[in-house]
Design a protein around this motif. Sequence first.
Motif, mmCIF file in Angstrom:
data_model
loop_
_atom_site.group_PDB
_atom_site.id
_atom_site.type_symbol
_atom_site.label_atom_id
_atom_site.label_comp_id
_atom_site.label_asym_id
_atom_site.label_seq_id
_atom_site.Cartn_x
_atom_site.Cartn_y
_atom_site.Cartn_z
ATOM 1 N N MET A 1 71.450 -22.844 -17.743
ATOM 2 C CA MET A 1 70.761 -21.791 -17.283
ATOM 3 C C MET A 1 69.878 -21.658 -16.066
ATOM 4 S SD MET A 1 67.550 -19.364 -19.013
ATOM 5 C CE MET A 1 68.594 -19.200 -20.591
ATOM 6 N N VAL A 2 70.158 -20.700 -15.102
ATOM 7 C CA VAL A 2 69.713 -20.711 -13.606
ATOM 8 C C VAL A 2 68.366 -20.391 -13.778
ATOM 9 C CG1 VAL A 2 70.045 -19.691 -11.484
ATOM 10 C CG2 VAL A 2 71.911 -19.999 -12.705
ATOM 11 N N ASP B 1 66.064 -22.595 -8.884
ATOM 12 C CA ASP B 1 67.377 -22.933 -8.333
ATOM 13 C C ASP B 1 67.858 -21.468 -7.309
ATOM 14 O OD1 ASP B 1 68.266 -24.995 -9.850
ATOM 15 O OD2 ASP B 1 68.781 -23.555 -11.745
ATOM 16 N N VAL B 2 67.571 -20.409 -7.648
ATOM 17 C CA VAL B 2 67.813 -19.291 -7.077
ATOM 18 C C VAL B 2 67.016 -19.273 -5.608
ATOM 19 C CG1 VAL B 2 67.595 -16.760 -6.679
ATOM 20 C CG2 VAL B 2 68.175 -17.856 -8.940
ATOM 21 N N TYR C 1 69.016 -21.731 -3.577
ATOM 22 C CA TYR C 1 70.177 -21.207 -2.622
ATOM 23 C C TYR C 1 70.055 -20.580 -1.708
ATOM 24 C CZ TYR C 1 71.918 -22.498 -7.699
ATOM 25 O OH TYR C 1 72.313 -23.040 -8.870
ATOM 26 N N HIS D 1 68.244 -14.725 -16.225
ATOM 27 C CA HIS D 1 69.332 -13.892 -16.053
ATOM 28 C C HIS D 1 68.981 -12.927 -14.958
ATOM 29 C CE1 HIS D 1 71.465 -15.413 -19.566
ATOM 30 N NE2 HIS D 1 70.301 -15.410 -19.984
ATOM 31 N N GLU E 1 78.974 -17.323 -4.008
ATOM 32 C CA GLU E 1 79.831 -16.798 -5.366
ATOM 33 C C GLU E 1 78.904 -16.922 -6.596
ATOM 34 O OE1 GLU E 1 82.957 -15.863 -6.176
ATOM 35 O OE2 GLU E 1 82.952 -15.319 -4.079
ATOM 36 N N ARG E 2 77.755 -17.560 -6.432
ATOM 37 C CA ARG E 2 76.759 -17.596 -7.432
ATOM 38 C C ARG E 2 76.134 -16.185 -7.900
ATOM 39 N NH1 ARG E 2 75.024 -21.941 -3.645
ATOM 40 N NH2 ARG E 2 75.263 -23.852 -4.562
ATOM 41 N N GLU F 1 78.810 -15.290 -10.469
ATOM 42 C CA GLU F 1 79.054 -16.388 -11.593
ATOM 43 C C GLU F 1 77.738 -16.725 -12.260
ATOM 44 O OE1 GLU F 1 81.150 -19.500 -9.732
ATOM 45 O OE2 GLU F 1 82.640 -18.421 -9.298
ATOM 46 N N GLU F 2 76.827 -16.956 -11.678
ATOM 47 C CA GLU F 2 75.457 -17.401 -12.161
ATOM 48 C C GLU F 2 74.110 -16.467 -12.428
ATOM 49 O OE1 GLU F 2 74.236 -21.177 -10.542
ATOM 50 O OE2 GLU F 2 76.166 -21.605 -9.831
ATOM 51 N N ILE F 3 74.264 -15.656 -11.505
ATOM 52 C CA ILE F 3 72.879 -14.839 -11.212
ATOM 53 C C ILE F 3 73.495 -13.258 -11.546
ATOM 54 C CG2 ILE F 3 71.234 -13.767 -9.782
ATOM 55 C CD1 ILE F 3 71.766 -16.329 -7.928
ATOM 56 N N HIS F 4 72.786 -12.777 -12.675
ATOM 57 C CA HIS F 4 73.293 -11.474 -13.252
ATOM 58 C C HIS F 4 72.666 -10.216 -12.659
ATOM 59 C CE1 HIS F 4 75.720 -13.535 -16.517
ATOM 60 N NE2 HIS F 4 74.646 -14.082 -16.657
#
Length: 80
Positions: free
Chosen positions: A1-2, A6-7, A10, A27, A56-57, A60-63
């Motif tokens: 889970m991000v 992490d965000v 990035y 999420h 791309e995150r 793919e990772e961040i909703h």
Amino acid sequence: MVTPEDVKSYIAAGLECDTLEVSGDGHHFEALIVSPHFEGLRPVQRHQLVYRALGERMREEIHALSMKTLTPAEHASRAA
């Protein structure tokens, strides 16, 4: 889970920020981003810079990411 950290990392890796605060639940995230690169840009252009940094995150990772994007001068005037 991000995680919010992490965000934050990035965004920081792809965009110079004077202030960068990120919160969220893994999420959905909220960010305050203060960058000199936002000078002279409309809000949508500022968001595009952040999306570019996330790449791309974002797909793919961040909703969901809610952003406040400010220039250093705008941020200083809010703090005053």
